[in-house]
Write a protein that holds these residues in place. Structure first.
Motif, short mmCIF file in Angstrom:
data_model
loop_
_atom_site.label_atom_id
_atom_site.label_comp_id
_atom_site.label_asym_id
_atom_site.label_seq_id
_atom_site.Cartn_x
_atom_site.Cartn_y
_atom_site.Cartn_z
N TYR A 37 37.25 91.44 21.92
CA TYR A 37 36.90 90.49 21.05
C TYR A 37 35.29 90.59 20.71
O TYR A 37 34.45 90.98 21.66
CB TYR A 37 37.17 88.94 21.51
CG TYR A 37 38.48 88.55 21.35
CD1 TYR A 37 39.46 89.03 22.36
CD2 TYR A 37 38.76 87.72 20.71
CE1 TYR A 37 40.87 88.72 22.13
CE2 TYR A 37 40.29 87.22 20.55
CZ TYR A 37 41.25 87.94 21.55
OH TYR A 37 42.52 87.54 21.41
N GLN A 39 31.61 87.84 19.20
CA GLN A 39 30.98 86.61 18.89
C GLN A 39 29.89 86.74 18.17
O GLN A 39 29.12 87.16 19.19
CB GLN A 39 31.26 85.53 19.57
CG GLN A 39 30.90 84.15 19.23
CD GLN A 39 31.36 83.07 20.07
OE1 GLN A 39 31.66 83.28 21.74
NE2 GLN A 39 31.46 81.92 19.64
N LYS A 43 29.14 81.88 14.83
CA LYS A 43 30.43 82.43 14.32
C LYS A 43 31.57 82.21 15.48
O LYS A 43 31.04 82.12 16.61
CB LYS A 43 30.57 83.68 13.92
CG LYS A 43 29.77 83.81 12.45
CD LYS A 43 30.13 85.38 11.61
CE LYS A 43 29.25 85.28 10.46
NZ LYS A 43 29.41 86.85 9.94
N GLU A 44 32.65 81.93 15.19
CA GLU A 44 33.76 81.90 16.20
C GLU A 44 34.07 83.22 16.88
O GLU A 44 33.96 84.20 16.11
CB GLU A 44 35.00 81.47 15.53
CG GLU A 44 35.02 79.96 15.33
CD GLU A 44 36.17 79.29 14.76
OE1 GLU A 44 36.46 78.01 14.56
OE2 GLU A 44 37.17 79.85 14.72
N ARG A 45 34.59 83.27 18.07
CA ARG A 45 35.05 84.58 18.54
C ARG A 45 35.98 85.20 17.81
O ARG A 45 37.24 84.41 17.40
CB ARG A 45 35.32 84.47 20.00
CG ARG A 45 35.58 85.77 20.79
CD ARG A 45 35.74 85.33 22.48
NE ARG A 45 34.47 84.63 22.83
CZ ARG A 45 34.25 84.35 23.95
NH1 ARG A 45 35.20 84.93 24.94
NH2 ARG A 45 33.32 83.98 24.72
N GLU A 46 36.16 86.38 17.52
CA GLU A 46 37.29 87.07 16.72
C GLU A 46 37.76 88.00 17.40
O GLU A 46 36.97 89.12 18.23
CB GLU A 46 36.87 87.17 15.19
CG GLU A 46 35.66 88.47 15.27
CD GLU A 46 35.47 88.86 13.95
OE1 GLU A 46 36.03 88.51 12.85
OE2 GLU A 46 34.46 89.70 13.83
N ALA A 91 26.91 91.59 17.65
CA ALA A 91 27.84 90.44 18.22
C ALA A 91 27.62 90.77 19.68
O ALA A 91 27.31 91.85 20.16
CB ALA A 91 29.15 90.50 17.67
#
Length: 114
Positions: A37, A39, A43-46, A91
């Motif tokens: 993942y 982040q 922003k949100e973790r993706e 990120a």
């Protein structure tokens, strides 16, 4: 005690490559689905990429064709090869083991900048 330790992050120029590693201990590694993942600030973790126990892989649309996830069950390591890096890839990258329960690493910073 379960530990996931990421490494391989750093500063790279656009178009460059990095390989992230996640070393796992305290779990039966080959029995776990693994994932990366990320982040970015604000922003949100993706989900970036995942690999099942059987080595089936999935990727976020934004990284398809550029990133490759793989695993070495003998070494208890999951990798993320990142090519053609873009500034949007900047990120903190996290390794995750399992679905439920799941375990996370502490993250490694990737910065793509000229």
């Amino acid at each position: 005690q379960v530990q996931l330790v990421e490494s391989g992050g750093g500063l790279v120029q656009p178009g460059g490559s990095l390989r992230l590693s996640c070393a796992a201990s305290g779990i039966f590694f080959s029995g776990y689905d693994m994932a990366w993942y990320r982040q970015a600030p604000g922003k949100e973790r993706e989900l970036v990429a995942s690999i099942t126990r059987g080595s089936s892989t999935k990727y976020a649309d934004s990284v398809k064709g550029r990133f490759t996830i793989s695993r070495d069950n003998a070494k208890n390591i999951v990798y993320l090869q990142m090519n053609s890096l873009k500034s949007d890839d900047t990120a903190v990258y996290y390794c995750k083991a399992g679905i439920q329960p799941n375990y996370w690493g502490q993250g490694t910073q990737v910065t793509v900048s000229s």
